[in-house]
Design a protein around this motif. Structure first.
Motif, PDB file in Angstrom:
ATOM      1  N   LEU A 120       0.826  -1.207   0.000  1.00  0.00           N
ATOM      2  CA  LEU A 120       0.000   0.000   0.000  1.00  0.00           C
ATOM      3  C   LEU A 120       0.862   1.258   0.000  1.00  0.00           C
ATOM      4  O   LEU A 120       0.526   2.255  -0.651  1.00  0.00           O
ATOM      5  N   ILE A 121       1.976   1.200   0.698  1.00  0.00           N
ATOM      6  CA  ILE A 121       2.851   2.367   0.808  1.00  0.00           C
ATOM      7  C   ILE A 121       3.716   2.549  -0.431  1.00  0.00           C
ATOM      8  O   ILE A 121       3.882   3.669  -0.930  1.00  0.00           O
ATOM      9  N   THR A 122       4.255   1.471  -0.934  1.00  0.00           N
ATOM     10  CA  THR A 122       5.256   1.583  -2.001  1.00  0.00           C
ATOM     11  C   THR A 122       4.671   1.572  -3.410  1.00  0.00           C
ATOM     12  O   THR A 122       5.321   2.064  -4.346  1.00  0.00           O
ATOM     13  N   LYS A 123       3.476   1.031  -3.589  1.00  0.00           N
ATOM     14  CA  LYS A 123       2.925   0.895  -4.933  1.00  0.00           C
ATOM     15  C   LYS A 123       1.877   1.945  -5.290  1.00  0.00           C
ATOM     16  O   LYS A 123       1.333   1.935  -6.384  1.00  0.00           O
ATOM     17  N   SER A 124       1.600   2.840  -4.388  1.00  0.00           N
ATOM     18  CA  SER A 124       0.649   3.903  -4.705  1.00  0.00           C
ATOM     19  C   SER A 124       1.280   4.864  -5.704  1.00  0.00           C
ATOM     20  O   SER A 124       2.505   5.038  -5.722  1.00  0.00           O
ATOM     21  N   PRO A 125       0.471   5.530  -6.548  1.00  0.00           N
ATOM     22  CA  PRO A 125       1.041   6.440  -7.550  1.00  0.00           C
ATOM     23  C   PRO A 125       1.715   7.645  -6.908  1.00  0.00           C
ATOM     24  O   PRO A 125       1.414   8.025  -5.777  1.00  0.00           O
ATOM     25  N   ALA A 126       2.635   8.241  -7.642  1.00  0.00           N
ATOM     26  CA  ALA A 126       3.388   9.387  -7.139  1.00  0.00           C
ATOM     27  C   ALA A 126       2.467  10.579  -6.921  1.00  0.00           C
ATOM     28  O   ALA A 126       1.486  10.774  -7.633  1.00  0.00           O
ATOM     29  N   SER A 127       2.800  11.378  -5.927  1.00  0.00           N
ATOM     30  CA  SER A 127       2.005  12.560  -5.594  1.00  0.00           C
ATOM     31  C   SER A 127       2.678  13.819  -6.123  1.00  0.00           C
ATOM     32  O   SER A 127       3.896  13.885  -6.250  1.00  0.00           O
ATOM     33  N   ASN A 128       1.848  14.823  -6.408  1.00  0.00           N
ATOM     34  CA  ASN A 128       2.329  16.171  -6.743  1.00  0.00           C
ATOM     35  C   ASN A 128       3.265  16.166  -7.942  1.00  0.00           C
ATOM     36  O   ASN A 128       4.348  16.742  -7.919  1.00  0.00           O
ATOM     37  N   THR A 129       2.831  15.499  -9.020  1.00  0.00           N
ATOM     38  CA  THR A 129       3.621  15.493 -10.242  1.00  0.00           C
ATOM     39  C   THR A 129       3.393  16.784 -11.018  1.00  0.00           C
ATOM     40  O   THR A 129       2.497  17.562 -10.694  1.00  0.00           O
ATOM     41  N   ARG A 130       4.182  16.988 -12.053  1.00  0.00           N
ATOM     42  CA  ARG A 130       4.097  18.234 -12.825  1.00  0.00           C
ATOM     43  C   ARG A 130       2.757  18.339 -13.546  1.00  0.00           C
ATOM     44  O   ARG A 130       2.240  17.366 -14.091  1.00  0.00           O
ATOM     45  N   ARG A 131       2.209  19.529 -13.566  1.00  0.00           N
ATOM     46  CA  ARG A 131       0.915  19.764 -14.207  1.00  0.00           C
ATOM     47  C   ARG A 131       1.031  19.596 -15.717  1.00  0.00           C
ATOM     48  O   ARG A 131       2.069  19.877 -16.311  1.00  0.00           O
ATOM     49  N   PRO A 132      -0.064  19.148 -16.376  1.00  0.00           N
ATOM     50  CA  PRO A 132       0.001  18.916 -17.834  1.00  0.00           C
ATOM     51  C   PRO A 132       0.422  20.153 -18.616  1.00  0.00           C
ATOM     52  O   PRO A 132       1.211  20.059 -19.560  1.00  0.00           O
ATOM     53  N   GLU A 133      -0.109  21.325 -18.240  1.00  0.00           N
ATOM     54  CA  GLU A 133       0.250  22.529 -18.978  1.00  0.00           C
ATOM     55  C   GLU A 133       1.727  22.869 -18.845  1.00  0.00           C
ATOM     56  O   GLU A 133       2.324  23.478 -19.749  1.00  0.00           O
ATOM     57  N   ASP A 134       2.334  22.477 -17.708  1.00  0.00           N
ATOM     58  CA  ASP A 134       3.765  22.716 -17.528  1.00  0.00           C
ATOM     59  C   ASP A 134       4.593  21.693 -18.303  1.00  0.00           C
ATOM     60  O   ASP A 134       5.669  22.018 -18.826  1.00  0.00           O
ATOM     61  N   ARG A 135       4.099  20.470 -18.376  1.00  0.00           N
ATOM     62  CA  ARG A 135       4.806  19.455 -19.161  1.00  0.00           C
ATOM     63  C   ARG A 135       4.837  19.826 -20.636  1.00  0.00           C
ATOM     64  O   ARG A 135       5.815  19.558 -21.343  1.00  0.00           O
ATOM     65  N   ASN A 136       3.778  20.449 -21.114  1.00  0.00           N
ATOM     66  CA  ASN A 136       3.716  20.827 -22.519  1.00  0.00           C
ATOM     67  C   ASN A 136       4.746  21.888 -22.886  1.00  0.00           C
ATOM     68  O   ASN A 136       5.057  22.066 -24.067  1.00  0.00           O
ATOM     69  N   LEU A 137       5.256  22.608 -21.894  1.00  0.00           N
ATOM     70  CA  LEU A 137       6.252  23.641 -22.169  1.00  0.00           C
ATOM     71  C   LEU A 137       7.593  23.039 -22.576  1.00  0.00           C
ATOM     72  O   LEU A 137       8.384  23.693 -23.249  1.00  0.00           O
ATOM     73  N   GLY A 138       7.829  21.789 -22.200  1.00  0.00           N
ATOM     74  CA  GLY A 138       9.067  21.129 -22.585  1.00  0.00           C
ATOM     75  C   GLY A 138      10.221  21.458 -21.660  1.00  0.00           C
ATOM     76  O   GLY A 138      10.084  22.218 -20.705  1.00  0.00           O
ATOM     77  N   PRO A 139      11.404  20.908 -21.941  1.00  0.00           N
ATOM     78  CA  PRO A 139      12.579  21.155 -21.092  1.00  0.00           C
ATOM     79  C   PRO A 139      13.129  22.556 -21.306  1.00  0.00           C
ATOM     80  O   PRO A 139      12.783  23.261 -22.247  1.00  0.00           O
ATOM     81  N   MET A 140      14.019  22.961 -20.416  1.00  0.00           N
ATOM     82  CA  MET A 140      14.655  24.270 -20.531  1.00  0.00           C
ATOM     83  C   MET A 140      15.620  24.272 -21.709  1.00  0.00           C
ATOM     84  O   MET A 140      15.971  23.226 -22.264  1.00  0.00           O
ATOM     85  N   LEU A 141      16.066  25.454 -22.102  1.00  0.00           N
ATOM     86  CA  LEU A 141      17.045  25.557 -23.177  1.00  0.00           C
ATOM     87  C   LEU A 141      18.349  24.879 -22.775  1.00  0.00           C
ATOM     88  O   LEU A 141      18.765  24.975 -21.616  1.00  0.00           O
ATOM     89  N   PRO A 142      19.009  24.192 -23.693  1.00  0.00           N
ATOM     90  CA  PRO A 142      20.297  23.555 -23.361  1.00  0.00           C
ATOM     91  C   PRO A 142      21.308  24.553 -22.806  1.00  0.00           C
ATOM     92  O   PRO A 142      22.091  24.220 -21.921  1.00  0.00           O
ATOM     93  N   LEU A 143      21.312  25.776 -23.329  1.00  0.00           N
ATOM     94  CA  LEU A 143      22.250  26.773 -22.834  1.00  0.00           C
ATOM     95  C   LEU A 143      21.947  27.152 -21.389  1.00  0.00           C
ATOM     96  O   LEU A 143      22.856  27.324 -20.575  1.00  0.00           O
ATOM     97  N   THR A 144      20.664  27.277 -21.061  1.00  0.00           N
ATOM     98  CA  THR A 144      20.281  27.580 -19.674  1.00  0.00           C
ATOM     99  C   THR A 144      20.738  26.472 -18.737  1.00  0.00           C
ATOM    100  O   THR A 144      21.255  26.741 -17.648  1.00  0.00           O
ATOM    101  N   LYS A 145      20.563  25.255 -19.180  1.00  0.00           N
ATOM    102  CA  LYS A 145      20.995  24.116 -18.356  1.00  0.00           C
ATOM    103  C   LYS A 145      22.503  24.146 -18.148  1.00  0.00           C
ATOM    104  O   LYS A 145      22.998  23.877 -17.048  1.00  0.00           O
ATOM    105  N   GLU A 146      23.253  24.483 -19.189  1.00  0.00           N
ATOM    106  CA  GLU A 146      24.702  24.537 -19.078  1.00  0.00           C
ATOM    107  C   GLU A 146      25.132  25.624 -18.088  1.00  0.00           C
ATOM    108  O   GLU A 146      26.044  25.432 -17.276  1.00  0.00           O
ATOM    109  N   ILE A 147      24.471  26.763 -18.155  1.00  0.00           N
ATOM    110  CA  ILE A 147      24.781  27.865 -17.239  1.00  0.00           C
ATOM    111  C   ILE A 147      24.525  27.458 -15.798  1.00  0.00           C
ATOM    112  O   ILE A 147      25.345  27.691 -14.900  1.00  0.00           O
TER     113      ILE A 147
END
Length: 561
Positions: free
Chosen positions: A508-535
């Motif tokens: 019950l504790i380990t197999k329940s789905p994850a809580s507080n995942t990223r919102r769909p509208e935020d997932r649609n924005l995609g990852p950050m720019l590679p340059l931002t990540k490098e900085i």
């Protein structure tokens, strides 16, 4: 009635027109004016009368009349116009003056890309072009790449000024002077027969007294009023009578989930509360140690009345009632007298890092560092408390933080700009203050568009290790928790000395789905720019290196395999 196109037009009775007078005068000659003889007439009907359309179209207003209309404006409108022009001139003048003198600005101006000087010799880093990121070349603004050398200079300057100095610990007497009321409520010793820190406190109210009437959480948190309504109903059933007095059981948490935000603390909380021996506060994130005890709801909203420690202790009454049943040896439930294995937890992701209120309530020190931190007070009351910290790659944490808290106009380009501006503000602070002073600087933290300082995990951890032993702190990684929930939960159970679970309870504790995942509208924005990540990787690298050294675990470098 037909009208001459050159002389007469239909006028109101009181209108004056010199051509109309000539039209009606004796000099009018219809023979000389062919239109007066009816030629080329275009008629229309107005109010059931015919009217020459060409006559209407040929009417011209005298220029002298237009100027007269301008000067006949009402006095009030003219004054309003002049006042508006004056305000516009003042605004433009102030803008020009402050633009010429940056020192007049209240806040540092935001960075505008393209203002940095570029150096092509610093741009030969192949890692800036990460082929694994699904970005087309058109999405990378060239000006960002040109800015990288100047931003890299800022990062190098920050790294050169990064020193991890041990802080000076305050005396216990100084802590008591600062929070006298808190020390008068919480005792020095707790019940020896309880695993959780609890004690009995005399209750001086009567049956008509509402024990939660003044509780600030009940007053300001509408979502939790139902919980307090229930507590009011059962309150007197849980008072312990002794020698004509009544006592209530008070408890503090046995362990604290202290951080960090956007690192999976909600998921850990939701799973851990499913354990039969673990209870939590009535509110998931009380934020009492960091904010509410200072009267802060949100810093931008100003200050409210301070939440006294009694309000905080009320949040654990539900758990205290269950512990009291165990201590009293409720035979009907099969418990052994004088045995209590229930522990209480509290999960506020601000506890580890948020000391922003110190500057408003504590005397400022000469070097700008807070004289007291949250951990000083927790350790003064609970030297044996256990602390759980969940961390995440600080680069990804910052982007998740931005997606969660940014309200509008979210984009990878906007995130890049905010990162660059925050880096420059942080560098400016380090020019005058120590690393610790800048990390706990309320003015700086409110000015930075993104919370860079929250990802400086090692700065906070070292300060906690100045008062707590290393074996009292469990540090986890979200990446490990996401890949193997069962393993990390076993680590937590072992750390808290919790009893064994049945297979059903563990599932019950380990197999329940994850809580507080990223919102769909935020997932649609995609990852950050590679340059931002490098900085950001360049910025956090020295802090991650120190963290890996302190924890003796290279996984906290967050380097790609």
């Amino acid at each position: 009635m037909r009208h001459c196109i050159h002389c007469c037009i239909a006028l109101l009775p009181n209108d004056l027109h010199k051509q109309c007078f000539r039209c009606r005068g004796p000099s009018h000659n219809s023979q000389k004016r062919p239109l007066c003889r009816g030629e080329n007439k275009v008629l229309l009907h107005v109010d059931s009368k015919q009217m020459n359309l060409l006559a209407v179209l040929e009417v011209r207003t005298d220029h002298s009349e237009s100027w007269t209309g301008l000067f006949c404006l009402k006095k009030g409108k003219l004054c309003s116009l002049m006042f508006g022009l004056l305000i516009m001139m003042l605004v433009m003048a102030s803008y020009i003056l402050t633009g010429a003198k940056p020192s007049l600005l209240l806040m540092p101006p935001a960075l505008h890309f393209g203002a940095f000087t570029s150096n092509s010799n610093l741009m030969d880093n192949a890692s800036l072009c990460d082929t694994k990121d699904h970005y087309q070349a058109s999405k990378m603004n060239i000006s960002y790449a040109k800015d990288y050398p100047s931003i890299k200079v800022i990062i190098d300057t920050i790294a050169s000024k990064t020193t991890f100095k041990t802080r000076h610990l305050p005396d216990l007497e100084d802590l008591k002077k600062q929070e006298f009321h808190m020390f008068s409520v919480i005792p020095n010793k707790f019940l020896p027969n309880s695993k959780n820190p609890c004690w009995y406190e005399e209750y001086r109210g009567n049956t008509t007294t509402d024990p939660y009437a003044t509780n600030s959480y009940a007053l300001y948190s509408k979502r939790f009023r139902a919980i307090f309504d229930y507590l009011r109903k059962v309150f007197w059933n849980h008072l312990y009578p002794y020698k004509e007095k009544h006592y209530r059981l008070r408890c503090l948490p046995h362990f604290y989930i202290i951080g960090q935000p956007k690192c999976g603390t909600t998921d850990l909380y939701d799973r851990l509360r499913l354990h039969p021996d673990v209870k939590f506060s009535a509110i998931k994130e009380p934020h009492w140690w960091t904010r509410k005890r200072f009267g802060i709801i949100r810093l931008r909203d100003g200050f409210h009345d301070r939440y006294p420690v009694e309000d905080y202790l009320d949040l654990f009454d539900l758990a205290a009632h269950q512990i009291q049943s165990l201590l009293q040896g409720d035979s009907s439930k099969g418990y052994n007298k004088m045995m209590n294995n229930i522990i209480i937890g509290e999960a506020s992701a601000s506890t580890m890092w948020d000391n922003n209120a110190w500057i408003f309530f504590y005397d400022n020190s000469t070097d700008g560092e807070p004289p007291f931190l949250i951990q000083d007070f927790i350790h003064a009351f609970q030297p044996n408390a256990k602390l759980i910290i969940m961390l995440r790659d600080p680069v990804e944490r910052l982007y998740s933080d931005y997606l969660y808290f940014a309200s509008a106009n979210k984009s990878v380009e906007d995130f890049h700009e905010k990162v660059a501006e925050s880096l420059q503000l942080f560098e400016n602070c380090l020019a005058d203050y120590t690393l610790r002073a800048c990390v706990y600087n309320n003015t700086l933290n409110n000015a930075m568009p993104v919370r860079l300082q929250v990802g400086l995990y090692v700065v906070f951890l070292l300060d906690w290790l100045t008062v707590f032993n290393k074996d009292q702190i469990l540090v986890l990684r979200l990446e490990d928790h996401a890949s193997n929930v069962k393993f990390t939960m076993h680590m937590v159970f072992q750390f808290l000395n919790l009893g064994a679970l049945s297979e059903k309870q563990e599932a019950l504790i380990t197999k329940s789905p994850a809580s507080n995942t990223r919102r769909p509208e935020d997932r649609n924005l995609g990852p950050m720019l590679p340059l931002t990540k490098e900085i950001l990787r360049d910025f956090y690298q020295p802090f991650n290196t120190k963290l890996a050294q302190v924890l003796s675990d290279k996984a906290f470098l967050w380097k790609k395999p």
